[in-house]
Every structure is written in C-alpha cells, then in structure tokens.
Design a protein around this motif. Structure first.
Motif, mmCIF file in Angstrom:
data_model
loop_
_atom_site.group_PDB
_atom_site.id
_atom_site.type_symbol
_atom_site.label_atom_id
_atom_site.label_comp_id
_atom_site.label_asym_id
_atom_site.label_seq_id
_atom_site.Cartn_x
_atom_site.Cartn_y
_atom_site.Cartn_z
ATOM 1 N N UNK A 90 -2.411 2.267 -1.657
ATOM 2 C CA UNK A 90 -2.723 1.569 -0.305
ATOM 3 C C UNK A 90 -1.254 1.122 0.264
ATOM 4 N N UNK A 91 -0.861 1.739 1.345
ATOM 5 C CA UNK A 91 0.333 1.258 1.855
ATOM 6 C C UNK A 91 1.262 1.513 1.155
ATOM 7 N N UNK A 92 2.475 0.803 1.063
ATOM 8 C CA UNK A 92 3.865 0.880 0.041
ATOM 9 C C UNK A 92 3.434 0.342 -1.353
ATOM 10 N N UNK A 93 2.216 -0.196 -1.321
ATOM 11 C CA UNK A 93 2.050 -0.880 -2.802
ATOM 12 C C UNK A 93 2.619 -0.155 -4.122
ATOM 13 N N UNK A 94 3.431 -0.705 -4.987
ATOM 14 C CA UNK A 94 3.910 0.073 -5.941
ATOM 15 C C UNK A 94 2.957 0.402 -6.821
ATOM 16 N N UNK A 95 1.909 -0.183 -7.045
ATOM 17 C CA UNK A 95 0.925 0.159 -8.099
ATOM 18 C C UNK A 95 -0.228 1.158 -7.376
ATOM 19 N N UNK A 96 -0.474 2.214 -8.213
ATOM 20 C CA UNK A 96 -1.538 2.967 -7.536
ATOM 21 C C UNK A 96 -2.893 2.237 -7.941
ATOM 22 N N UNK A 97 -3.975 2.490 -7.282
ATOM 23 C CA UNK A 97 -5.388 1.748 -7.383
ATOM 24 C C UNK A 97 -6.290 2.793 -8.040
ATOM 25 N N UNK A 98 -6.463 2.314 -9.315
ATOM 26 C CA UNK A 98 -7.240 3.336 -10.361
ATOM 27 C C UNK A 98 -8.929 3.018 -9.885
ATOM 28 N N UNK A 99 -9.802 3.816 -10.482
ATOM 29 C CA UNK A 99 -11.278 3.689 -10.168
ATOM 30 C C UNK A 99 -11.695 2.222 -10.507
ATOM 31 N N UNK A 100 -12.711 1.867 -9.816
ATOM 32 C CA UNK A 100 -13.401 0.301 -10.009
ATOM 33 C C UNK A 100 -12.372 -0.791 -9.943
ATOM 34 N N UNK A 101 -11.799 -0.627 -8.921
ATOM 35 C CA UNK A 101 -10.979 -1.578 -8.363
ATOM 36 C C UNK A 101 -11.182 -2.293 -7.030
ATOM 37 N N UNK A 102 -11.171 -3.435 -6.881
ATOM 38 C CA UNK A 102 -11.139 -3.695 -5.436
ATOM 39 C C UNK A 102 -9.800 -4.308 -4.960
ATOM 40 N N UNK A 103 -9.554 -3.879 -3.623
ATOM 41 C CA UNK A 103 -8.251 -4.153 -3.226
ATOM 42 C C UNK A 103 -8.268 -5.279 -2.181
ATOM 43 N N UNK A 104 -7.481 -6.714 -2.728
ATOM 44 C CA UNK A 104 -7.368 -7.699 -1.603
ATOM 45 C C UNK A 104 -6.180 -7.554 -1.001
ATOM 46 N N UNK A 105 -6.374 -7.470 0.470
ATOM 47 C CA UNK A 105 -5.210 -7.332 1.166
ATOM 48 C C UNK A 105 -4.873 -8.760 2.054
ATOM 49 N N UNK A 106 -3.453 -8.687 2.183
ATOM 50 C CA UNK A 106 -3.066 -9.963 2.938
ATOM 51 C C UNK A 106 -3.735 -9.852 4.267
ATOM 52 N N UNK A 107 -3.638 -11.295 4.992
ATOM 53 C CA UNK A 107 -4.443 -11.228 6.124
ATOM 54 C C UNK A 107 -3.615 -11.024 7.288
ATOM 55 N N UNK A 108 -2.021 -10.722 7.111
ATOM 56 C CA UNK A 108 -1.319 -10.283 8.582
ATOM 57 C C UNK A 108 -1.350 -8.895 8.294
ATOM 58 N N UNK A 109 -1.336 -8.526 9.689
ATOM 59 C CA UNK A 109 -1.281 -7.052 10.073
ATOM 60 C C UNK A 109 -2.743 -6.656 10.491
ATOM 61 N N UNK A 110 -2.690 -5.472 11.129
ATOM 62 C CA UNK A 110 -3.695 -4.856 11.890
ATOM 63 C C UNK A 110 -4.079 -3.705 11.587
ATOM 64 N N UNK A 111 -3.489 -3.046 10.391
ATOM 65 C CA UNK A 111 -3.692 -1.691 9.970
ATOM 66 C C UNK A 111 -3.910 -1.524 8.517
ATOM 67 N N UNK A 112 -4.223 -0.571 8.007
ATOM 68 C CA UNK A 112 -4.344 -0.220 6.632
ATOM 69 C C UNK A 112 -4.002 1.143 6.598
ATOM 70 N N UNK A 113 -3.630 1.634 5.414
ATOM 71 C CA UNK A 113 -2.796 3.189 5.184
ATOM 72 C C UNK A 113 -3.480 3.482 3.996
ATOM 73 N N UNK A 114 -4.147 4.615 3.457
ATOM 74 C CA UNK A 114 -4.744 4.860 2.492
ATOM 75 C C UNK A 114 -4.183 6.309 2.153
ATOM 76 N N UNK A 115 -3.789 6.685 0.836
ATOM 77 C CA UNK A 115 -3.220 8.048 0.388
ATOM 78 C C UNK A 115 -3.933 8.308 -0.707
ATOM 79 N N UNK A 116 -4.697 9.327 -0.953
ATOM 80 C CA UNK A 116 -5.243 9.666 -2.283
ATOM 81 C C UNK A 116 -4.273 10.551 -3.065
#
Length: 288
Positions: free
Chosen positions: A213-239
């Motif tokens: 998600x975005x440039x976050x260093x840690x990859x998101x594995x299955x069964x995880x909820x991603x809490x985002x910061x409130x600032x910003x108006x877009x989200x990028x996801x790469x599989x």
C-alpha cells in the motif's frame, strides 16, 4: 493529489464461533472503529464435511446499522421477518439495512448441510447516523453476475463495484449514506489507485494474497486491516501476489457509538429501548 500513507496494520485475531473458524481485525487491540466501519468478521476458509450443522447464525435481531456480507466461497441462505429470502453463492454479496429493527438468519442451505464443502465469508458492519437509525429495514441479495466488473490495469485488476461510482459506472446498491464498496481481485504485479478520498474514511482489508500500500515498507499479508493516515486524497495498491482486497470509503459520522450485542445506537438509553422493543415484539413477527 496526495497519497495517504499507512498508519498501522491490524492483524485479524482468532475468535472461533463454535466450529466456525473466525478471525476479527475490527475491532482489535489497537483500533475500535474506522468511523463508520465498525466491525469485521472473517469466517473460514474451511471445508465442512457432509452431514454438517452448517453456519451457526440462526434467528437474531439487529437495530441501528447495516451489514455487508461477502460470500467468498460456498453459499449463504438469508431469511428475515421483513419477507426477504435468498441463497447467495460465491462472489455474491448481501447488503442489509437493519434500521429500526429486523430479525434475520444467515445459515447454510439444506443442500450444503448434506454435501458439505468450502466456506469463506466476510461480514462488515456499517454504522448509520442517528437520523437514519430508525429507517425501514431493507435487504439486497446480489449474485456475482449482478455486480459490475471493471477490468483495469490491462486485465491485472478486476474491480467488483458493489456500491457507489467508479469511472462512470454505478454499483447496484444505493447506500443510505453514500458508501463506496468494492472488492479488488488483483493478479501479481497489478496496480490500482483511487482518488477523491478527501474527508473520507477508507476501509482496506486484505483477505487473500499480499499487497503493498503506497510506499509503506512492510507488505500487507492476508487477514490484515490497513489503517491509513487521514491526510491525503488517494490510495495506491500493488499486488505482490495474487490478492483479494475489500476496499470501501465513506464519510465519517462523528457521533457517539454505543454498541450492545446486535444493537448499535448513540446512547445507552437507546440501547435499553432497543432491548425493550425487541422483547415486546416491536421488531416484527418472530422468525421461525
């Protein structure tokens, strides 16, 4: 446009219901809600043997919120005392507005009880603002074929549009509060970016696979909820691997939340009234 960054990742915590494997990321040890997203249960994946007892969600009441149920594998039978009844298969969605009060059951169809098979289901609770908590109950059952599929990123991403609008298309559910709700089926290497998220709460849950998600260093594995910061108006996801992601966004309600079992209201007095109304039969006829 400014991309939101990841604030925290929340793993689903194991909390089985009888013999139904259940994991819950929301609420969790470090998060109570993502206003107006209140609750998520991830049931399964597991395989039931022939002659099983099926899902344990017999008749029970709700008031004050909505449920969105994603059937990833298997089938789910819905019946309620407002006269709605359906059996939804894999890839389908059930959207129920409990409103002022409804009694429903979510169980396995008779054929499943006899033959068994795979089960994987997500159930998400959406809060309603106080002005809508006593709305008329409603239900929409969608088979996979009823949900528009948008092919993106050269076919590497399929967006199943359940509610809201995307690229001129509209989902079949008309949310009372303007909720956007979708699932993303992403092949490894596929990317997706959504904007227009200013002043919106974003719900992002990785049900299967691995994503960045975005440039976050840690990859998101299955069964995880991603809490985002409130600032910003877009989200990028790469599989990074083939993935299934639930992605929603909504305007925060910013009202008190008082929850008690199957009721979600804004005051303790309203909870007491909900219990009294249910006991007095004011939610409608019992569901046998």
């Amino acid at each position: 446009m400014t991309d939101r960054s990841v604030h925290r990742l929340h793993p689903a915590m194991r909390e089985d219901i009888g013999d139904l494997i259940t994991q819950r990321p929301l609420p969790g040890p470090h998060i109570e809600q993502l206003d107006p997203f209140l609750f998520l249960n991830h049931h399964g994946p597991q395989t039931y043997p022939p002659h099983n007892r099926g899902l344990p969600f017999g008749p029970h009441p709700h008031r004050g919120f909505e449920t969105v149920t994603f059937i990833l594998e298997g089938e789910l039978a819905h019946r309620d005392n407002a006269g709605h009844e359906s059996i939804i298969g894999a890839g389908g969605v059930q959207w129920m507005t409990a409103g002022r009060g409804i009694v429903h059951a979510e169980v396995s169809p008779r054929a499943f009880l006899e033959r068994g098979g795979p089960v994987e289901i997500l159930q998400l609770w959406l809060n309603l603002p106080s002005r809508l908590k006593m709305s008329e109950p409603a239900y929409t059952g969608l088979q996979r074929a009823d949900i528009p599929e948008l092919s993106l990123d050269g076919g590497k991403v399929a967006l199943d549009l359940i509610a809201g609008e995307y690229e001129g298309k509209s989902g079949p559910v008309r949310s009372l509060t303007g909720v956007f709700m979708s699932t993303l089926r992403m092949r490894a290497g596929g990317t997706f970016r959504i904007d227009g998220l200013e002043d919106r709460s974003v719900f992002l849950y990785v049900a299967r696979g691995v994503v960045q998600v975005g440039n976050h260093a840690d990859l998101v594995s299955p069964m995880h909820l991603v809490e985002l910061d409130e600032t910003g108006d877009a989200v990028a996801i790469r599989a990074e691997r083939d993935a299934l992601v639930v992605l929603g966004h909504a305007a925060p309600i910013r009202e008190p939340v008082v929850a008690h079992g199957p009721f979600v209201m804004t005051t303790r007095e309203e909870i007491t009234q909900a219990i009294l109304d249910y006991q007095a039969g004011r939610f409608g006829a019992p569901l046998g």
